[in-house]
Scaffold this motif. Structure first.
Motif, PDB file in Angstrom:
ATOM      1  N   THR A  33       0.862  -1.231  -0.107  1.00  0.00           N
ATOM      2  CA  THR A  33      -0.083   0.270   0.139  1.00  0.00           C
ATOM      3  C   THR A  33       0.834   1.234   0.296  1.00  0.00           C
ATOM      4  O   THR A  33       0.503   2.082  -1.034  1.00  0.00           O
ATOM      5  CB  THR A  33      -0.792   0.143   1.385  1.00  0.00           C
ATOM      6  OG1 THR A  33      -1.670  -1.726   0.645  1.00  0.00           O
ATOM      7  CG2 THR A  33      -2.375   1.352   1.134  1.00  0.00           C
ATOM      8  N   LEU A  37       1.655   4.824  -2.371  1.00  0.00           N
ATOM      9  CA  LEU A  37       1.293   5.703  -2.571  1.00  0.00           C
ATOM     10  C   LEU A  37       2.529   6.811  -3.172  1.00  0.00           C
ATOM     11  O   LEU A  37       2.027   7.501  -3.246  1.00  0.00           O
ATOM     12  CB  LEU A  37       0.456   6.025  -1.363  1.00  0.00           C
ATOM     13  CG  LEU A  37      -0.738   5.042  -1.187  1.00  0.00           C
ATOM     14  CD1 LEU A  37      -0.882   5.459   0.679  1.00  0.00           C
ATOM     15  CD2 LEU A  37      -1.852   5.955  -1.519  1.00  0.00           C
ATOM     16  N   PHE A  46      -4.061  11.346   0.759  1.00  0.00           N
ATOM     17  CA  PHE A  46      -3.925  10.534   1.345  1.00  0.00           C
ATOM     18  C   PHE A  46      -3.633  10.632   3.129  1.00  0.00           C
ATOM     19  O   PHE A  46      -4.638  11.113   4.039  1.00  0.00           O
ATOM     20  CB  PHE A  46      -2.849   9.065   1.335  1.00  0.00           C
ATOM     21  CG  PHE A  46      -2.857   8.219   2.492  1.00  0.00           C
ATOM     22  CD1 PHE A  46      -4.509   7.672   2.813  1.00  0.00           C
ATOM     23  CD2 PHE A  46      -2.279   8.149   3.860  1.00  0.00           C
ATOM     24  CE1 PHE A  46      -4.817   6.105   3.982  1.00  0.00           C
ATOM     25  CE2 PHE A  46      -2.535   7.102   5.142  1.00  0.00           C
ATOM     26  CZ  PHE A  46      -3.515   6.621   4.589  1.00  0.00           C
ATOM     27  N   ALA A  68      -4.707   2.578  -1.227  1.00  0.00           N
ATOM     28  CA  ALA A  68      -5.628   3.265   0.699  1.00  0.00           C
ATOM     29  C   ALA A  68      -6.578   2.858   1.137  1.00  0.00           C
ATOM     30  O   ALA A  68      -6.862   2.397   2.081  1.00  0.00           O
ATOM     31  CB  ALA A  68      -5.468   4.627   0.902  1.00  0.00           C
ATOM     32  N   LEU A 167       0.992   1.248   8.730  1.00  0.00           N
ATOM     33  CA  LEU A 167       1.105   2.661   7.760  1.00  0.00           C
ATOM     34  C   LEU A 167       2.497   2.961   7.877  1.00  0.00           C
ATOM     35  O   LEU A 167       3.031   2.965   7.050  1.00  0.00           O
ATOM     36  CB  LEU A 167       0.219   3.140   7.230  1.00  0.00           C
ATOM     37  CG  LEU A 167      -0.910   2.648   6.045  1.00  0.00           C
ATOM     38  CD1 LEU A 167      -1.902   3.221   5.780  1.00  0.00           C
ATOM     39  CD2 LEU A 167      -1.102   1.264   5.557  1.00  0.00           C
TER      40      LEU A 167
END
Length: 395
Positions: A33, A37, A46, A68, A167
């Motif tokens: 992820t 990004l 984000f 996301a 994250l």
């Protein structure tokens, strides 16, 4: 998200080889992820949108990058094996001991994390993680979110916080690997499975050890429930369910081997500990009790670790040893007074609330993906720890 049921997995035997294997593993979902990004330059958007996503069940904001959105949907539920009866016992254990647990996190778990040289250097990787006040505020807030009745329900703040922390860890891994500032051949992946599981030991097993050191009376069922809660949290933060110790006995086996492999002195660990002590001393008005802070840290982590972290010695060290006696008196009051237990629980909740408010300045802490790491950051390879002679205050 569906997770493997621990009951279907044979208990893992922890060896040098199995721990080495965990050092080569990261968090595949979160890593993929974050990588996408960054590759599509969507981190800023984000982070901005995530400031408005703070509670479970909240509609995801418009304009959220698709990767996301997929990640947040995949991680929006706790493991399907969660036992809510055990989780409620864990919450009761926390409420009964919240002031003691806050002290254990502050004066034992936080310093212990600095006694692992490569982790101490990693914590200096970003400006946000370096400052103990921010880390302590985030840790305290995260724990309070976890132990609220609505933690896993719509409107709870815990799951979004866990999703963001996962994250954050992936972003640090991404930066270190992309910029070639981590000796992966010698140290394994940054924030690897071994280190992530060890961090959960810091929040659970090490806290329980500190409570025992303080003389806090705990039932085996309460202690196991508290550990169970953090095992569940570990899975939600990206730990491999098959590798997390299933109970306190296995956790002790894992933790002992981890400390022997990685524990030791470092300049960064001593510096971070010095900042931590200064921060605690600033929170309490005046200077009269300033020497109590390092004395309590030394009492809880033991002389060996305290010396590595350069925790100063003082005549107050002997005073800190009297803390279990004082807590014993309070527990007798709790047992004998009609409303003593409830009163002490309220005092503990108030103390925790005041401490958290002082650290957060009354604000909600936001967990964001760092755009870059500190330029001067680097990791030197350290030799393995040679166990020292037993210290009188060591666990």
């Amino acid at each position: 998200m569906t997770h493997d049921r621990p009951e279907a997995i044979s208990p893992m035997t922890y060896t040098i080889e199995s721990m080495d294997a965990l050092r080569r593993q990261g968090d595949e979902l979160a890593d993929a992820t974050v990588r996408e990004l960054f590759e599509h330059s969507e981190v800023g958007r984000f982070n901005t949108l995530m400031r408005w996503f703070t509670v479970s069940g909240q509609v995801l904001p418009e304009g959220l990058p698709e990767v996301a959105r997929d990640y947040l949907e995949a991680t929006r539920l706790p493991p399907d094996w969660a036992d809510w009866g055990i989780m409620e016992r864990a919450r009761e254990f926390f409420l009964d001991n919240n002031a003691h647990i806050s002290a254990a996190l502050a004066f034992a778990s936080m310093p212990a994390g600095y006694a692992v040289p490569h982790m101490a250097r990693l914590l200096s990787a970003t400006h946000a993680l370096e400052y103990p006040s921010r880390r302590m505020a985030e840790t305290g807030q995260f724990t309070v979110y976890l132990m609220r009745p609505e933690a896993f329900q719509a409107g709870g703040r815990f799951i979004p916080a866990a999703q963001k922390v996962r994250l954050l860890h992936a972003a640090i891994r991404y930066h270190l690997r992309q910029q070639g500032r981590w000796d992966e051949a010698a140290l394994g992946r940054p924030i690897c499975q071994e280190d992530m599981i060890a961090s959960q030991m810091g929040f659970s097993l090490f806290v329980l050890d500190a409570l025992h050191r303080l003389g806090v009376r705990m039932s085996p069922e309460g202690a196991e429930a508290y550990y169970y809660a953090w095992r569940l949290v570990g899975v939600m933060l990206g730990c491999d369910p098959a590798a997390i110790p299933p109970d306190l006995s296995a956790a002790r086996e894992f933790s002992d081997l981890y400390w022997v492999r990685h524990m030791g002195p470092s300049e960064e660990g001593a510096r971070l500990t010095g900042q931590l002590i200064a921060m605690y001393q600033e929170v309490v008005p005046g200077t009269l009790v300033d020497p109590v802070v390092p004395a309590l840290i030394r009492f809880l982590v033991g002389d060996t670790m305290a010396d590595w972290l350069k925790v100063p010695r003082s005549p107050w060290d002997s005073v800190a040893a009297l803390v279990p006696t004082l807590l014993g008196v309070l527990e007798r009051i709790e047992d004998r007074a009609p409303y003593g237990g409830r009163l002490l629980d309220l005092v503990g909740q108030l103390a925790t609330s005041v401490e958290l408010t002082a650290l957060t300045r009354g604000r909600v802490m936001h967990y964001t993906i760092p755009d870059e790491l500190k330029r001067e950051y680097g990791v030197r390879t350290a030799g393995r720890w040679v166990p020292p002679a037993p210290s009188r205050a060591a666990f």
